[in-house]
Design an enzyme around this catalytic site. Sequence first.
Site, mmCIF file in Angstrom:
data_model
loop_
_atom_site.group_PDB
_atom_site.id
_atom_site.type_symbol
_atom_site.label_atom_id
_atom_site.label_comp_id
_atom_site.label_asym_id
_atom_site.label_seq_id
_atom_site.Cartn_x
_atom_site.Cartn_y
_atom_site.Cartn_z
ATOM 1 N N GLY A 126 7.854 -9.286 -11.538
ATOM 2 C CA GLY A 126 8.768 -8.461 -10.747
ATOM 3 C C GLY A 126 8.412 -6.989 -10.772
ATOM 4 O O GLY A 126 8.825 -6.249 -11.674
ATOM 5 N N THR A 128 7.468 -5.071 -7.246
ATOM 6 C CA THR A 128 7.755 -4.425 -5.959
ATOM 7 C C THR A 128 9.266 -4.240 -5.735
ATOM 8 O O THR A 128 10.069 -5.115 -6.077
ATOM 9 C CB THR A 128 7.168 -5.274 -4.808
ATOM 10 O OG1 THR A 128 5.778 -5.479 -5.075
ATOM 11 C CG2 THR A 128 7.335 -4.588 -3.466
ATOM 12 N N GLU A 246 -6.209 -9.965 -12.035
ATOM 13 C CA GLU A 246 -5.521 -10.404 -10.813
ATOM 14 C C GLU A 246 -6.425 -10.267 -9.585
ATOM 15 O O GLU A 246 -6.510 -11.172 -8.753
ATOM 16 C CB GLU A 246 -4.255 -9.576 -10.632
ATOM 17 C CG GLU A 246 -3.390 -10.027 -9.487
ATOM 18 C CD GLU A 246 -2.194 -9.094 -9.276
ATOM 19 O OE1 GLU A 246 -1.066 -9.537 -9.432
ATOM 20 O OE2 GLU A 246 -2.426 -7.907 -8.950
HETATM 21 C C1 FAD Z 1 4.168 -13.259 0.331
HETATM 22 C C2 FAD Z 1 4.250 -12.089 -0.603
HETATM 23 C C3 FAD Z 1 4.366 -12.312 -1.958
HETATM 24 C C4 FAD Z 1 4.505 -11.243 -2.846
HETATM 25 N N1 FAD Z 1 4.704 -11.506 -4.182
HETATM 26 C C5 FAD Z 1 4.971 -10.459 -5.024
HETATM 27 C C6 FAD Z 1 5.317 -10.710 -6.382
HETATM 28 O O1 FAD Z 1 5.347 -11.858 -6.844
HETATM 29 N N2 FAD Z 1 5.616 -9.646 -7.168
HETATM 30 C C7 FAD Z 1 5.604 -8.371 -6.714
HETATM 31 O O2 FAD Z 1 5.905 -7.462 -7.486
HETATM 32 N N3 FAD Z 1 5.279 -8.102 -5.418
HETATM 33 C C8 FAD Z 1 4.952 -9.120 -4.574
HETATM 34 N N4 FAD Z 1 4.632 -8.870 -3.256
HETATM 35 C C9 FAD Z 1 4.687 -7.504 -2.777
HETATM 36 C C10 FAD Z 1 3.360 -6.910 -2.425
HETATM 37 O O3 FAD Z 1 2.627 -6.656 -3.566
HETATM 38 C C11 FAD Z 1 3.785 -5.639 -1.635
HETATM 39 O O4 FAD Z 1 4.102 -6.066 -0.320
HETATM 40 C C12 FAD Z 1 2.816 -4.583 -1.669
HETATM 41 O O5 FAD Z 1 2.691 -4.104 -2.972
HETATM 42 C C13 FAD Z 1 3.145 -3.418 -0.730
HETATM 43 O O6 FAD Z 1 4.481 -2.971 -0.781
HETATM 44 P P1 FAD Z 1 5.310 -2.871 0.601
HETATM 45 O O7 FAD Z 1 5.353 -4.222 1.180
HETATM 46 O O8 FAD Z 1 6.613 -2.210 0.323
HETATM 47 O O9 FAD Z 1 4.425 -1.956 1.549
HETATM 48 P P2 FAD Z 1 4.348 -0.360 1.612
HETATM 49 O O10 FAD Z 1 4.039 0.208 0.276
HETATM 50 O O11 FAD Z 1 5.573 0.153 2.310
HETATM 51 O O12 FAD Z 1 3.101 -0.152 2.556
HETATM 52 C C14 FAD Z 1 3.148 -0.444 3.971
HETATM 53 C C15 FAD Z 1 1.791 -0.167 4.588
HETATM 54 O O13 FAD Z 1 1.435 1.218 4.425
HETATM 55 C C16 FAD Z 1 0.159 1.335 3.823
HETATM 56 N N5 FAD Z 1 0.103 2.536 2.975
HETATM 57 C C17 FAD Z 1 1.063 3.039 2.155
HETATM 58 N N6 FAD Z 1 0.602 4.142 1.537
HETATM 59 C C18 FAD Z 1 -0.671 4.343 1.965
HETATM 60 C C19 FAD Z 1 -1.688 5.322 1.688
HETATM 61 N N7 FAD Z 1 -1.493 6.324 0.817
HETATM 62 N N8 FAD Z 1 -2.878 5.198 2.319
HETATM 63 C C20 FAD Z 1 -3.104 4.196 3.191
HETATM 64 N N9 FAD Z 1 -2.180 3.246 3.491
HETATM 65 C C21 FAD Z 1 -0.992 3.315 2.879
HETATM 66 C C22 FAD Z 1 0.027 0.061 2.970
HETATM 67 O O14 FAD Z 1 -1.332 -0.201 2.669
HETATM 68 C C23 FAD Z 1 0.660 -0.973 3.903
HETATM 69 O O15 FAD Z 1 -0.284 -1.352 4.886
HETATM 70 C C24 FAD Z 1 4.469 -9.914 -2.343
HETATM 71 C C25 FAD Z 1 4.309 -9.694 -0.970
HETATM 72 C C26 FAD Z 1 4.203 -10.759 -0.104
HETATM 73 C C27 FAD Z 1 4.060 -10.475 1.356
#
Ligand code: FAD
Length: 388
Positions: A126, A128, A246
């Site tokens: 956990g 994100t 990972e």
């Molecule tokens: C199916 C699935 C399973 C998951 N399982 C887990 C889990 O078990 N545990 C867990 O903790 N998380 C999990 N995640 C979360 C995943 O790791 C996050 O989606 C990820 O870390 C990004 O966070 P966000 O979705 O809020 O995107 P954001 O951080 O909001 O980013 C959105 C977009 O903006 C881009 N971006 C942001 N900042 C920059 C920058 N400085 N330069 C360039 N681009 C940028 C990102 O690359 C992305 O394309 C899961 C996600 C999915 C879809």
Amino acid sequence: MKDMTFALTDDQRALKAAVSELCKKYQPAYWRDLDAKREYPEAFVTELTKAGYLAVLIPQEYGGAGLGIMEAALILEEINRSGGNAGACHAQMYIMGTVLRHGSEAQKKQYLPKIATGDLRLQAFGVTEPNAGSDTTKLQTTAVRTGDRYVVNGQKMFISRVLQSDLMLLLARTTPVDQLKRKTDGLSVFLVDIRGLKGFEVRPLRMMMNHSTNALFFDNVEIPADSLVGQEGKGFSYILDGMNAERILVASDSLGDGRWFIEKAVAYSGQRVIFGKPIGANQGVQFPIAKAHMALEAADLMRTKAAKLFDAGLPCGPEANMAKYLASEAALAAADACIDCHGGYGFAEEYDIERKFRESRLYRAAPINNNLVMAYVGEHVLGMPRSY
Ligand SMILES: Cc1cc2nc3c(=O)[nH]c(=O)nc-3n(C[C@H](O)[C@H](O)[C@H](O)COP(=O)(O)OP(=O)(O)OC[C@H]3O[C@@H](n4cnc5c(N)ncnc54)[C@H](O)[C@@H]3O)c2cc1C
């Protein structure tokens, strides 16, 4: 360094063959049916656990096989190459690494042997949150020490396999941001027994692929103080420590996906006859498949280099990140080539290509987005200016 050749050992080839045999029992229809219902591959994961494959990284003294990341990588690659989805269980291999490296001897003795046998599942991680996303240092979920407990409040987003786990590794804030000297301090890792936890709500999210992902809500959730792993406030660095493993393992999921697409595309384009000859004889069909194969082979070399460095105890951050990037992109190139060469059938559920496409698409975005891998390479490997 002992060994930087890229050939697999006899033992590694035997391991791949054994995993392949196990996977043959779980034909595409098994995965397709679960995908449609968004159900967990319980039978497959149980059999894989009983065979010891998810415990390969746990040292023998704690009941695991004590093998290297290369062996773990080959197991996951083989699952995806066979048409399955290792994403359902890959985390059981590496989440325990944080406990192994930073946990107390009592925690290791209490949990690792049971994780190795499968009596306890630790597949949930956990990190994100809705308001933090990729910027982990902005986490808002708090864990406040009160006597012999911590009280947890906050929300987590996209946390996978919580309903299939007994334990979850949780990253939460133990020091408010305004009291910190360094933004990377103040976060702590907890190994939480989530069975019957009061004030803890799990809300499943229907995602593009079958990934058992959830939103989590913590409302004054009390956890014992000895759930803390390592030192309070050092959680961010502990999580970073686990990231190379990972990245290497997720790269291996992608390599397996990519190889499945290539095998499928080669077979189909050799037997589908249109305009009087196999479609694979046309360079418009053949070249994208050949190109994706070359990209996969290159990504495999980078994954193997990263794994060998990791297993030798050497730094491998650049290689692990580059492997994740290269393998996930190569798998998607292979997916595209496979869909294209199948024409309309590439979109038909019974061919499994659209399911594998959805599954492999995830790894461009998670567990870290490829944008952030490029930022890491630009800034930390090449020394270019920071974007964040
Ligand atoms: C199916 C699935 C399973 C998951 N399982 C887990 C889990 O078990 N545990 C867990 O903790 N998380 C999990 N995640 C979360 C995943 O790791 C996050 O989606 C990820 O870390 C990004 O966070 P966000 O979705 O809020 O995107 P954001 O951080 O909001 O980013 C959105 C977009 O903006 C881009 N971006 C942001 N900042 C920059 C920058 N400085 N330069 C360039 N681009 C940028 C990102 O690359 C992305 O394309 C899961 C996600 C999915 C879809």
